[in-house]
Design a protein around this motif. Sequence first.
Motif, PDB file in Angstrom:
ATOM      1  N   UNK A 119       0.800  -1.334   0.077  1.00  0.00           N
ATOM      2  CA  UNK A 119      -0.048  -0.034  -0.067  1.00  0.00           C
ATOM      3  C   UNK A 119       0.654   1.318  -0.125  1.00  0.00           C
ATOM      4  N   UNK A 120       2.016   1.091   0.748  1.00  0.00           N
ATOM      5  CA  UNK A 120       2.985   2.276   0.968  1.00  0.00           C
ATOM      6  C   UNK A 120       3.460   2.576  -0.552  1.00  0.00           C
ATOM      7  N   UNK A 121       3.776   1.660  -1.290  1.00  0.00           N
ATOM      8  CA  UNK A 121       4.338   1.838  -2.527  1.00  0.00           C
ATOM      9  C   UNK A 121       3.200   2.289  -3.842  1.00  0.00           C
ATOM     10  N   UNK A 122       2.015   1.637  -3.379  1.00  0.00           N
ATOM     11  CA  UNK A 122       1.096   2.074  -4.473  1.00  0.00           C
ATOM     12  C   UNK A 122       0.446   3.413  -4.281  1.00  0.00           C
ATOM     13  N   UNK A 123       0.381   3.773  -2.822  1.00  0.00           N
ATOM     14  CA  UNK A 123      -0.071   5.220  -2.580  1.00  0.00           C
ATOM     15  C   UNK A 123       0.923   6.376  -2.858  1.00  0.00           C
ATOM     16  N   UNK A 124       2.143   5.911  -2.495  1.00  0.00           N
ATOM     17  CA  UNK A 124       3.359   6.664  -2.638  1.00  0.00           C
ATOM     18  C   UNK A 124       3.863   6.852  -4.236  1.00  0.00           C
ATOM     19  N   UNK A 125       3.299   5.890  -5.138  1.00  0.00           N
ATOM     20  CA  UNK A 125       3.730   5.925  -6.537  1.00  0.00           C
ATOM     21  C   UNK A 125       5.094   5.715  -6.748  1.00  0.00           C
ATOM     22  N   UNK A 126       5.665   4.742  -6.043  1.00  0.00           N
ATOM     23  CA  UNK A 126       7.087   4.590  -6.295  1.00  0.00           C
ATOM     24  C   UNK A 126       7.212   3.061  -6.131  1.00  0.00           C
ATOM     25  N   UNK A 127       8.541   2.488  -6.681  1.00  0.00           N
ATOM     26  CA  UNK A 127       8.499   0.967  -6.634  1.00  0.00           C
ATOM     27  C   UNK A 127      10.036   0.653  -6.233  1.00  0.00           C
ATOM     28  N   UNK A 128      10.544   0.313  -5.105  1.00  0.00           N
ATOM     29  CA  UNK A 128      11.647  -0.329  -4.641  1.00  0.00           C
ATOM     30  C   UNK A 128      11.513  -0.837  -3.309  1.00  0.00           C
ATOM     31  N   UNK A 129      12.671  -1.165  -2.960  1.00  0.00           N
ATOM     32  CA  UNK A 129      12.939  -1.876  -1.793  1.00  0.00           C
ATOM     33  C   UNK A 129      13.246  -0.984  -0.832  1.00  0.00           C
ATOM     34  N   UNK A 130      13.643   0.341  -1.131  1.00  0.00           N
ATOM     35  CA  UNK A 130      14.115   1.483  -0.225  1.00  0.00           C
ATOM     36  C   UNK A 130      12.794   2.470  -0.392  1.00  0.00           C
ATOM     37  N   UNK A 131      12.039   2.574   0.849  1.00  0.00           N
ATOM     38  CA  UNK A 131      11.095   3.435   0.812  1.00  0.00           C
ATOM     39  C   UNK A 131      11.630   4.865   1.239  1.00  0.00           C
ATOM     40  N   UNK A 132      11.071   6.010   0.753  1.00  0.00           N
ATOM     41  CA  UNK A 132      11.237   7.166   0.822  1.00  0.00           C
ATOM     42  C   UNK A 132      10.713   7.593   2.446  1.00  0.00           C
ATOM     43  N   UNK A 133       9.740   6.825   2.807  1.00  0.00           N
ATOM     44  CA  UNK A 133       9.112   6.984   4.187  1.00  0.00           C
ATOM     45  C   UNK A 133       9.538   6.200   5.345  1.00  0.00           C
ATOM     46  N   UNK A 134       9.750   4.967   5.036  1.00  0.00           N
ATOM     47  CA  UNK A 134      10.133   4.182   6.178  1.00  0.00           C
ATOM     48  C   UNK A 134      11.469   3.321   5.941  1.00  0.00           C
ATOM     49  N   UNK A 186       5.398 -17.556   5.248  1.00  0.00           N
ATOM     50  CA  UNK A 186       5.379 -16.680   4.393  1.00  0.00           C
ATOM     51  C   UNK A 186       4.156 -15.695   4.478  1.00  0.00           C
ATOM     52  N   UNK A 187       4.107 -14.579   3.896  1.00  0.00           N
ATOM     53  CA  UNK A 187       3.134 -13.491   3.810  1.00  0.00           C
ATOM     54  C   UNK A 187       3.154 -12.928   2.482  1.00  0.00           C
ATOM     55  N   UNK A 188       2.073 -12.752   2.046  1.00  0.00           N
ATOM     56  CA  UNK A 188       1.977 -12.157   0.635  1.00  0.00           C
ATOM     57  C   UNK A 188       0.804 -11.127   0.450  1.00  0.00           C
ATOM     58  N   UNK A 189       1.012  -9.992   0.034  1.00  0.00           N
ATOM     59  CA  UNK A 189      -0.115  -8.927  -0.098  1.00  0.00           C
ATOM     60  C   UNK A 189      -0.032  -8.600  -1.537  1.00  0.00           C
ATOM     61  N   UNK A 190      -1.068  -7.884  -1.981  1.00  0.00           N
ATOM     62  CA  UNK A 190      -1.237  -7.223  -3.406  1.00  0.00           C
ATOM     63  C   UNK A 190      -1.986  -5.964  -2.968  1.00  0.00           C
ATOM     64  N   UNK A 191      -1.580  -5.160  -3.883  1.00  0.00           N
ATOM     65  CA  UNK A 191      -2.363  -3.768  -3.971  1.00  0.00           C
ATOM     66  C   UNK A 191      -2.525  -3.384  -5.510  1.00  0.00           C
ATOM     67  N   UNK A 192      -3.735  -2.942  -5.987  1.00  0.00           N
ATOM     68  CA  UNK A 192      -4.087  -2.529  -7.226  1.00  0.00           C
ATOM     69  C   UNK A 192      -5.113  -1.507  -7.368  1.00  0.00           C
ATOM     70  N   UNK A 193      -4.802  -0.590  -8.368  1.00  0.00           N
ATOM     71  CA  UNK A 193      -5.689   0.571  -8.559  1.00  0.00           C
ATOM     72  C   UNK A 193      -5.532   0.746 -10.184  1.00  0.00           C
ATOM     73  N   UNK A 194      -6.698   0.492 -10.744  1.00  0.00           N
ATOM     74  CA  UNK A 194      -6.533   1.068 -12.279  1.00  0.00           C
ATOM     75  C   UNK A 194      -5.757   0.066 -12.785  1.00  0.00           C
ATOM     76  N   UNK A 195      -4.805   0.584 -13.598  1.00  0.00           N
ATOM     77  CA  UNK A 195      -3.742  -0.294 -14.393  1.00  0.00           C
ATOM     78  C   UNK A 195      -2.592  -0.831 -13.444  1.00  0.00           C
ATOM     79  N   UNK A 196      -2.482  -0.230 -12.280  1.00  0.00           N
ATOM     80  CA  UNK A 196      -1.210  -0.460 -11.686  1.00  0.00           C
ATOM     81  C   UNK A 196      -1.485  -1.774 -10.559  1.00  0.00           C
TER      82      UNK A 196
END
Length: 351
Positions: A252-267, A330-340
């Motif tokens: 959710x952090x990547x989706x809402x922040x519009x980034x894709x990386x193991x390194x988060x600008x927030x956390x 293991x734990x898995x989660x997905x986030x999607x919105x429109x085409x992402x």
Amino acid sequence: MKAFQVGLMVFILLGLVPYCLAEETHPFSDLVGGWGAEEIDWLASSSVLIGYPDGAFRPEEQMSRGEFAKSAVSAFSAPSPNAPFFSDLPADYWANPFIARVEAQGWMVGYSDGAFRPDWAVTRAQALTVLVRIAGWAPGIWSDGSFPSSWSSPWLASALQHQVLRREDPCFNDQTAFADEPASRVEVAVFLARTLRQLGIQPREEVIGGLGQAEGPEFAFLAQIQSERQNSGSNVLIWDPALADFALRYAAEMGEGNFFSHDSPLTGTFQERSRLLLEAGYLTVGENIGLAQSPGSRENWLQWVAPIHQRFMDSGKHRENVLAAQWTVIGIACWWQEERFLVVEVFGRRE
């Protein structure tokens, strides 16, 4: 990075070398408390165990082998898309996806004539042996020598050692072969709940809320991973709610922040973020993340699962995470919105 035309699916994948890091209740009409009632309510809240159309649970009735296969898979894994290889199972038998999973993982086996006999009662010995195998506990020894010799004796000793079976249980009798008798539905509920709690996890369907349906993308990814591990000879992974929550927060952090990386600008980096898992008792963790972009909708998530998973398997570090023998949960989660569409897979080993 090369841009693709609209309508062409784009997959961006990153791998991470694993870091080593030092109720709601659903009462039934025939349950008014007593031994096992709390465990039944807990498991029923996530559909691991279900009652009958008349609102009853019938705790003292015997549980069939097919029903037990369904309950074990619902608690710890995901149904299999493959057909089971037993001679007595019709192609449309209701429990086939669950029996196929317990067969593939080696949790349950058939009889010498090639039959599974799904309508036969599961015995206490069979149920406890399966749960010990799922948990990965070693066979035990009856130190006082009081338990009668039986094929299941080492597994029952391990179940006793880990408090899944207890001497004060109504069914326990060390002077008789009680374990070879049929298990009641309430006994199975207690054994299942105790195993989950000893492992520090909850039934998998409780975890992801609205996204946590068994037919959702998280469990489609899980089924792919379990199949890969089965084919490679690796151990089955148990669904872990803490890892699923960790994965969901980051997806959710990547989706809402519009980034894709193991390194988060927030956390921060994955290593920094996963310190919370260290404090919760994990010894080592790893992460796969994947992104797909294409026209589609929330209802069409299936189009993304197989291609993303294949990209994981074609990438060395992702493949290592999928197949590594060191993982147990293991734990898995997905986030999607429109085409992402984003997926986060978090692998771990607990103390």
